[in-house]
Design a protein around this motif. Structure first.
Motif, PDB file in Angstrom:
ATOM      1  N   ALA A  81      13.525   1.496   6.845  1.00 35.92           N
ATOM      2  CA  ALA A  81      12.462   2.480   7.129  1.00 35.92           C
ATOM      3  C   ALA A  81      12.747   3.177   8.446  1.00 35.92           C
ATOM      4  O   ALA A  81      13.576   2.712   9.230  1.00 35.92           O
ATOM      5  CB  ALA A  81      11.113   1.774   7.200  1.00 35.92           C
ATOM      6  N   ALA A  82      12.079   4.281   8.649  1.00 34.46           N
ATOM      7  CA  ALA A  82      12.173   4.979   9.934  1.00 34.46           C
ATOM      8  C   ALA A  82      10.759   5.139  10.483  1.00 34.46           C
ATOM      9  O   ALA A  82       9.799   5.286   9.709  1.00 34.46           O
ATOM     10  CB  ALA A  82      12.805   6.349   9.726  1.00 34.46           C
ATOM     11  N   VAL A  83      10.618   5.097  11.788  1.00 37.05           N
ATOM     12  CA  VAL A  83       9.298   5.239  12.405  1.00 37.05           C
ATOM     13  C   VAL A  83       8.710   6.594  12.005  1.00 37.05           C
ATOM     14  O   VAL A  83       9.407   7.618  12.013  1.00 37.05           O
ATOM     15  CB  VAL A  83       9.401   5.118  13.950  1.00 37.05           C
ATOM     16  CG1 VAL A  83       8.081   5.471  14.622  1.00 37.05           C
ATOM     17  CG2 VAL A  83       9.830   3.714  14.333  1.00 37.05           C
ATOM     18  N   GLY A  84       7.466   6.576  11.588  1.00 45.28           N
ATOM     19  CA  GLY A  84       6.798   7.806  11.171  1.00 45.28           C
ATOM     20  C   GLY A  84       6.766   7.986   9.665  1.00 45.28           C
ATOM     21  O   GLY A  84       5.979   8.763   9.142  1.00 45.28           O
ATOM     22  N   GLU A  85       7.615   7.246   8.928  1.00 44.18           N
ATOM     23  CA  GLU A  85       7.623   7.357   7.462  1.00 44.18           C
ATOM     24  C   GLU A  85       6.308   6.848   6.884  1.00 44.18           C
ATOM     25  O   GLU A  85       5.684   5.935   7.451  1.00 44.18           O
ATOM     26  CB  GLU A  85       8.768   6.524   6.875  1.00 44.18           C
ATOM     27  CG  GLU A  85      10.020   7.333   6.579  1.00 44.18           C
ATOM     28  CD  GLU A  85      11.048   6.510   5.823  1.00 44.18           C
ATOM     29  OE1 GLU A  85      11.219   6.766   4.617  1.00 44.18           O
ATOM     30  OE2 GLU A  85      11.667   5.624   6.440  1.00 44.18           O
TER      31      GLU A  85
ATOM     32  N   LYS B 163      15.018  -8.099   8.568  1.00 39.68           N
ATOM     33  CA  LYS B 163      14.361  -6.805   8.807  1.00 39.68           C
ATOM     34  C   LYS B 163      12.910  -7.073   9.192  1.00 39.68           C
ATOM     35  O   LYS B 163      12.313  -8.044   8.724  1.00 39.68           O
ATOM     36  CB  LYS B 163      14.364  -5.964   7.540  1.00 39.68           C
ATOM     37  CG  LYS B 163      15.729  -5.479   7.105  1.00 39.68           C
ATOM     38  CD  LYS B 163      15.575  -4.653   5.845  1.00 39.68           C
ATOM     39  CE  LYS B 163      16.930  -4.325   5.242  1.00 39.68           C
ATOM     40  NZ  LYS B 163      16.797  -3.622   3.951  1.00 39.68           N
ATOM     41  N   TYR B 164      12.360  -6.191  10.022  1.00 38.83           N
ATOM     42  CA  TYR B 164      10.946  -6.344  10.388  1.00 38.83           C
ATOM     43  C   TYR B 164      10.316  -4.956  10.465  1.00 38.83           C
ATOM     44  O   TYR B 164      10.879  -4.034  11.084  1.00 38.83           O
ATOM     45  CB  TYR B 164      10.820  -7.051  11.744  1.00 38.83           C
ATOM     46  CG  TYR B 164       9.402  -7.141  12.228  1.00 38.83           C
ATOM     47  CD1 TYR B 164       8.492  -8.001  11.628  1.00 38.83           C
ATOM     48  CD2 TYR B 164       8.951  -6.345  13.286  1.00 38.83           C
ATOM     49  CE1 TYR B 164       7.180  -8.078  12.069  1.00 38.83           C
ATOM     50  CE2 TYR B 164       7.638  -6.412  13.737  1.00 38.83           C
ATOM     51  CZ  TYR B 164       6.757  -7.284  13.117  1.00 38.83           C
ATOM     52  OH  TYR B 164       5.460  -7.346  13.542  1.00 38.83           O
ATOM     53  N   MET B 165       9.161  -4.800   9.809  1.00 40.22           N
ATOM     54  CA  MET B 165       8.489  -3.497   9.771  1.00 40.22           C
ATOM     55  C   MET B 165       7.009  -3.671  10.124  1.00 40.22           C
ATOM     56  O   MET B 165       6.373  -4.640   9.704  1.00 40.22           O
ATOM     57  CB  MET B 165       8.592  -2.930   8.344  1.00 40.22           C
ATOM     58  CG  MET B 165       8.066  -1.513   8.197  1.00 40.22           C
ATOM     59  SD  MET B 165       7.848  -1.056   6.447  1.00 40.22           S
ATOM     60  CE  MET B 165       9.442  -1.356   5.744  1.00 40.22           C
ATOM     61  N   LYS B 166       6.491  -2.697  10.933  1.00 45.18           N
ATOM     62  CA  LYS B 166       5.067  -2.720  11.263  1.00 45.18           C
ATOM     63  C   LYS B 166       4.471  -1.407  10.778  1.00 45.18           C
ATOM     64  O   LYS B 166       5.031  -0.321  11.045  1.00 45.18           O
ATOM     65  CB  LYS B 166       4.914  -2.852  12.775  1.00 45.18           C
ATOM     66  CG  LYS B 166       3.656  -3.500  13.204  1.00 45.18           C
ATOM     67  CD  LYS B 166       3.775  -3.924  14.657  1.00 45.18           C
ATOM     68  CE  LYS B 166       2.442  -4.371  15.180  1.00 45.18           C
ATOM     69  NZ  LYS B 166       2.513  -4.736  16.566  1.00 45.18           N
ATOM     70  N   VAL B 167       3.360  -1.514  10.054  1.00 43.38           N
ATOM     71  CA  VAL B 167       2.723  -0.319   9.467  1.00 43.38           C
ATOM     72  C   VAL B 167       1.275  -0.266   9.945  1.00 43.38           C
ATOM     73  O   VAL B 167       0.587  -1.296   9.954  1.00 43.38           O
ATOM     74  CB  VAL B 167       2.760  -0.407   7.913  1.00 43.38           C
ATOM     75  CG1 VAL B 167       1.997   0.740   7.265  1.00 43.38           C
ATOM     76  CG2 VAL B 167       4.198  -0.444   7.418  1.00 43.38           C
ATOM     77  N   LYS B 168       0.811   0.938  10.322  1.00 50.66           N
ATOM     78  CA  LYS B 168      -0.589   1.084  10.724  1.00 50.66           C
ATOM     79  C   LYS B 168      -1.302   1.827   9.594  1.00 50.66           C
ATOM     80  O   LYS B 168      -0.834   2.891   9.149  1.00 50.66           O
ATOM     81  CB  LYS B 168      -0.658   1.880  12.027  1.00 50.66           C
ATOM     82  CG  LYS B 168      -1.948   1.717  12.745  1.00 50.66           C
ATOM     83  CD  LYS B 168      -1.719   1.477  14.251  1.00 50.66           C
ATOM     84  CE  LYS B 168      -2.966   0.904  14.845  1.00 50.66           C
ATOM     85  NZ  LYS B 168      -2.731  -0.154  15.761  1.00 50.66           N
ATOM     86  N   ALA B 169      -2.415   1.261   9.116  1.00 51.16           N
ATOM     87  CA  ALA B 169      -3.146   1.920   8.028  1.00 51.16           C
ATOM     88  C   ALA B 169      -4.641   1.767   8.262  1.00 51.16           C
ATOM     89  O   ALA B 169      -5.146   0.642   8.247  1.00 51.16           O
ATOM     90  CB  ALA B 169      -2.754   1.301   6.679  1.00 51.16           C
TER      91      ALA B 169
ATOM     92  N   PHE C 138      10.304  -0.403  13.240  1.00 50.69           N
ATOM     93  CA  PHE C 138      11.234  -0.978  12.262  1.00 50.69           C
ATOM     94  C   PHE C 138      12.469  -1.480  13.005  1.00 50.69           C
ATOM     95  O   PHE C 138      12.972  -0.826  13.910  1.00 50.69           O
ATOM     96  CB  PHE C 138      11.657   0.043  11.199  1.00 50.69           C
ATOM     97  CG  PHE C 138      12.612  -0.545  10.201  1.00 50.69           C
ATOM     98  CD1 PHE C 138      12.151  -1.351   9.168  1.00 50.69           C
ATOM     99  CD2 PHE C 138      13.994  -0.338  10.316  1.00 50.69           C
ATOM    100  CE1 PHE C 138      13.032  -1.931   8.266  1.00 50.69           C
ATOM    101  CE2 PHE C 138      14.877  -0.914   9.412  1.00 50.69           C
ATOM    102  CZ  PHE C 138      14.390  -1.714   8.380  1.00 50.69           C
ATOM    103  N   ASP C 139      12.936  -2.640  12.618  1.00 55.51           N
ATOM    104  CA  ASP C 139      14.139  -3.184  13.252  1.00 55.51           C
ATOM    105  C   ASP C 139      14.895  -4.013  12.235  1.00 55.51           C
ATOM    106  O   ASP C 139      14.293  -4.610  11.334  1.00 55.51           O
ATOM    107  CB  ASP C 139      13.743  -4.068  14.447  1.00 55.51           C
ATOM    108  CG  ASP C 139      14.953  -4.426  15.308  1.00 55.51           C
ATOM    109  OD1 ASP C 139      15.971  -3.692  15.240  1.00 55.51           O
ATOM    110  OD2 ASP C 139      14.882  -5.427  16.037  1.00 55.51           O
ATOM    111  N   LYS C 140      16.233  -4.035  12.350  1.00 55.99           N
ATOM    112  CA  LYS C 140      17.008  -4.966  11.524  1.00 55.99           C
ATOM    113  C   LYS C 140      18.157  -5.535  12.342  1.00 55.99           C
ATOM    114  O   LYS C 140      18.629  -4.903  13.281  1.00 55.99           O
ATOM    115  CB  LYS C 140      17.487  -4.322  10.227  1.00 55.99           C
ATOM    116  CG  LYS C 140      18.391  -3.140  10.341  1.00 55.99           C
ATOM    117  CD  LYS C 140      18.740  -2.694   8.930  1.00 55.99           C
ATOM    118  CE  LYS C 140      19.709  -1.512   8.969  1.00 55.99           C
ATOM    119  NZ  LYS C 140      20.092  -1.106   7.632  1.00 55.99           N
ATOM    120  N   ASP C 141      18.523  -6.724  11.990  1.00 53.74           N
ATOM    121  CA  ASP C 141      19.498  -7.444  12.811  1.00 53.74           C
ATOM    122  C   ASP C 141      20.162  -8.524  11.949  1.00 53.74           C
ATOM    123  O   ASP C 141      19.657  -8.875  10.888  1.00 53.74           O
ATOM    124  CB  ASP C 141      18.744  -8.115  13.974  1.00 53.74           C
ATOM    125  CG  ASP C 141      19.671  -8.446  15.131  1.00 53.74           C
ATOM    126  OD1 ASP C 141      20.877  -8.157  15.025  1.00 53.74           O
ATOM    127  OD2 ASP C 141      19.175  -9.019  16.126  1.00 53.74           O
TER     128      ASP C 141
END
Lengths: 84, 680
Positions: free
Chosen positions: B461-465, B421-427, B287-290
């Motif tokens: 978001a936070a990594v691991g959420e 914002k950018y989010m990557k999710v593994k499912a 997760f990153d935001k800028d």
């Protein structure tokens, strides 16, 4: 020097520089044979079904549709090997 | 005898002598490119200038620094290239000379007047547009009328405002070498010999194969452009779509729903697996935001402006150039034929912004002392900018002026700020992504609102959420063939591939339309265009590489890095060699026959003479078109060019079927009473 007997494209009757297909239909035949692997992977369909499905699509090129019509009508699948 | 406003030429000479009597200096002749420019120059140098007329040729006169001046407007190129090799079967044609534009009485009179003024003048100032074409126009006029025996100077200006014109005439350039004219004349020469030689080759090929004399032509830059359209047409016509599935999901995190995008799915098995994600949880792996700062767009050069005008208003590139030239001649904008994306401080930013403030309140809110600039420079002119002069405008003129003014103001504006914002999710083995964007400061979009920033909300978001996959949506899709070129995207292609010049590209596209090689706004190649392109792509005479290399060489002449003679020799040698290798293409002839068949042989209506036959379109050996009844032989001539179709109506005077060419409906009967009425 006497002119050579003109070669005609089997699909459209136009002059063909080499082989049985003119430039247009030779290019189309090449795309068609190359495209099969993607459809086979997606739907696991036969080559014949592939031709019918591709023929229906609006994205398909005119020359491709013309060669499909020829192949289906004449049952001459070998022509698709004429890809230069 | 020439007359100036009713005064004979000899009387005018007396007038000049009177002036010389009060001031020993002989008059100065100023050559402008167009009438409007001439008028503005005369006004800038002497507000009480007078307009004289010599046999209908306007000449503006006044006093500048106590010296009598005469400003004469040219009318574009007064000289053109010509060959005496009239036999169409002979090529390459290398024997070419500059001659006055033929069959134009106005040009003949104009050159007569100019010659006399040159004789009278002590000094000549070329004040044509400051670019290759402008300098070629002025140089040829001076050269072929004995002007180089006098002192010849050059005026350089980018706007026709009084202030800049005065400044320009107070710091005239002297020339040892006329490099821009050298480059322009060499370009004309090369284009001419290539154009005429290739066209003759083409016509001979067709004539040999079909027995028909078709008027066909192709040029050095048109060739590769047409071949590119042909390549695109081939790609589209031989296109086989590939199936895939678009994969979207709705995720939920911290009580907020948002959209996730998955990878393209390539098989039914993958689709089934993806569908099973619904109701499962994925994990945030990144997760990153800028805050993203988006700088204002660069000031306009010609091609950027042509592309923007097409994108926003559908104005064709050649139309926008013509409108921009009008705005320039009215001193509303700077010279439009420029590649530059830079605005030098000498144009006086503050003064322009202050004048624009009367119409654009945003001009008072700028925050940068200097504009944001692009990387491209042009030694001749700055980027296109508004002069600050305001006049009432309507329609396309208003739209283009507004675009130039807003773009200019926006280049001084603060950045647009976007929270990203950018989010990557593994499912379950799938990588899903989500992007968020929110505009926090509209910045330059306030004045230049022609860009869209898509806002989308996603949670922090936070990594691991864990993210709940609430829904999954897969959609079967097929890849699409490449888009057809539009005039605007074709212009961009020419620019990227460095063929043609900023001033000629739009006209080259227009010529391809005029010659019937391409049609439509989403460009399609015609049968004729296809056969010509196929022939040249097969014979390899015109290649993109060769054209680009020549462009570079021509540019080098302008910058004094090479000599015209060197390039002319190289180009002629290359042309001779390539023409030797040209092969007779039976395929092209066959394709052309097909084209001829499409145009000829069609019935344009029933024959009114015998009432039985059809009036059929024919083409003569000489390439002339005519109608002939296939029963009684009644015939009528037809226009040589343009697509002819039946207007599906009969002439109310003679009963012959009416024919339509574009928007023009006419009766083909040469003895129709309606034509006699018109002639009466």
């Amino acid at each position: 020097m006497p002119k050579q007997q003109a070669k005609k494209c089997l699909v459209c009757g136009s002059y063909s520089e080499e082989g049985l297909l003119c430039f247009k239909h030779r290019t189309a035949a090449k795309s068609l044979t190359e495209g099969y692997k993607y459809w086979k992977e997606a739907f696991n369909i036969s080559f014949n079904e592939y031709l019918k499905e591709v023929r229906k699509r609006s994205e398909t090129g005119t020359w491709v549709k013309e060669i499909i019509d020829y192949v289906i009508t004449s049952n001459d699948f070998n022509i698709l090997l004429e890809t230069g | 005898m020439l007359r100036a406003g009713g005064v004979a030429w000899s009387a005018h000479r007396l007038d000049a002598a009177e002036v010389a009597g009060s001031n020993p200096a002989r008059p100065t002749l100023i050559i402008a490119e167009k009438n409007d420019a001439a008028k503005r120059i005369a006004f800038a140098l002497d507000r009480s200038y007078k307009k004289l007329s010599f046999d209908g040729i306007p000449v503006y006169t006044g006093l500048w620094n106590s010296i009598k001046i005469y400003v004469i407007p040219a009318r574009g190129h007064l000289y053109t290239l010509k060959t005496d090799v009239g036999d169409l079967s002979l090529f390459p044609v290398l024997d070419v000379e500059w001659v006055p534009v033929a069959d134009d009485k106005y040009v003949t009179k104009l050159l007569d007047v100019i010659k006399k003024f040159i004789k009278e003048a002590s000094e000549i100032i070329i004040a044509c547009d400051y670019d290759i074409e402008g300098e070629t126009i002025g140089y040829n006029i001076v050269k072929y009328n004995g002007g180089f025996e006098k002192i010849v100077k050059r005026a350089k200006f980018s706007t026709l405002t009084v202030e800049e014109l005065k400044q320009s005439f107070n710091s005239l350039l002297t020339r040892e070498k006329w490099l821009m004219a050298d480059a322009g004349r060499t370009r004309h020469y090369i284009d001419f010999i290539w154009g005429i030689s290739l066209s003759r080759l083409l016509m001979n090929e067709v004539r040999q194969g079909t027995g028909k004399r078709l008027s066909l032509s192709i040029g050095r830059v048109q060739g590769p452009t047409l071949i590119e359209i042909y390549n695109r047409e081939s790609e589209i016509n031989s296109y086989v779509p590939k199936p895939y599935w678009k994969f979207k999901a709705i995720g939920e995190l911290r009580g907020q729903e948002f959209e996730l995008s998955g990878p393209s799915l390539k098989s039914v098995d993958e689709v089934e697996r993806a569908k099973k994600l619904k109701g499962k949880y994925g994990k945030v792996v990144f997760f990153d935001k800028d805050i993203e700062e988006i700088k204002p767009p660069y000031p306009f050069n010609l091609s950027d402006l042509q592309k923007e005008a097409y994108r926003l208003f559908g104005i064709q590139p050649w139309e926008s150039l013509s409108i921009l030239e009008k705005l320039y001649l009215r001193a509303l904008i700077s010279y439009p034929r420029t590649s530059s994306q830079k605005l030098p401080p000498t144009i006086n930013y503050r003064s322009i912004l202050s004048k624009l403030g009367q119409r654009y309140k945003e001009a008072g809110n700028v925050s940068r002392p200097h504009p944001v600039e692009g990387p491209i420079d042009d030694p001749a002119h700055p980027a296109i900018y508004p002069t600050g002069e305001l006049q009432p405008l309507t329609g396309s003129e208003y739209k283009l002026y507004d675009l130039v003014a807003r773009r200019f103001i926006s280049s001084f504006y603060r950045n647009v700020r976007v929270a990203k914002k950018y989010m990557k999710v593994k499912a379950d083995g799938f990588d899903l992504e989500a992007d968020g964007a929110a505009v926090i400061d509209k910045g330059w979009l306030e004045v230049y609102p022609f860009r869209e920033i898509r806002e989308k909300s996603i949670p922090d978001a936070a990594v691991g959420e864990e993210v709940l996959i609430k829904d999954v949506n897969v959609e079967l899709t097929f890849t699409k063939p490449p888009s057809r070129y539009t005039p605007s995207s074709l212009l961009e292609w020419m620019e990227t591939n460095e063929i043609g010049t900023k001033a000629t590209r739009a006209d080259i596209i227009k010529t391809l339309y005029k010659r019937g090689y391409i049609r439509g706004n989403r460009i399609e190649i015609t049968e004729l265009g296809f056969s010509v392109a196929r022939y040249f792509s097969f014979s390899q005479i015109i290649t993109l590489e060769m054209t680009r290399k020549l462009e570079k060489s021509l540019e080098n002449i302008e910058f004094g890095k090479t000599y015209p003679g060197e390039i002319l020799n190289e180009s002629a040698r290359f042309l001779i060699e390539e023409l030797k290798n040209a092969k007779y293409s039976e395929e092209m002839v066959e394709l052309t026959k097909k084209y001829l068949a499409a145009g000829t042989g069609q019935s344009l209506g029933k024959c009114p003479v015998c009432g039985k036959g059809d009036l059929v379109l024919h083409i003569s050996q000489a390439g002339k078109r005519y109608l002939k009844c296939n029963v009684c032989g009644a015939s009528a001539p037809l226009p040589r060019k343009g697509k002819l179709v039946s207007a599906k109506k009969s002439c109310s005077y003679c009963g012959w079927p009416l024919i339509k060419r574009g928007g023009w409906v006419f009766c083909p009967n040469p003895n129709c009473p309606s034509s006699k009425l018109k002639n009466a």
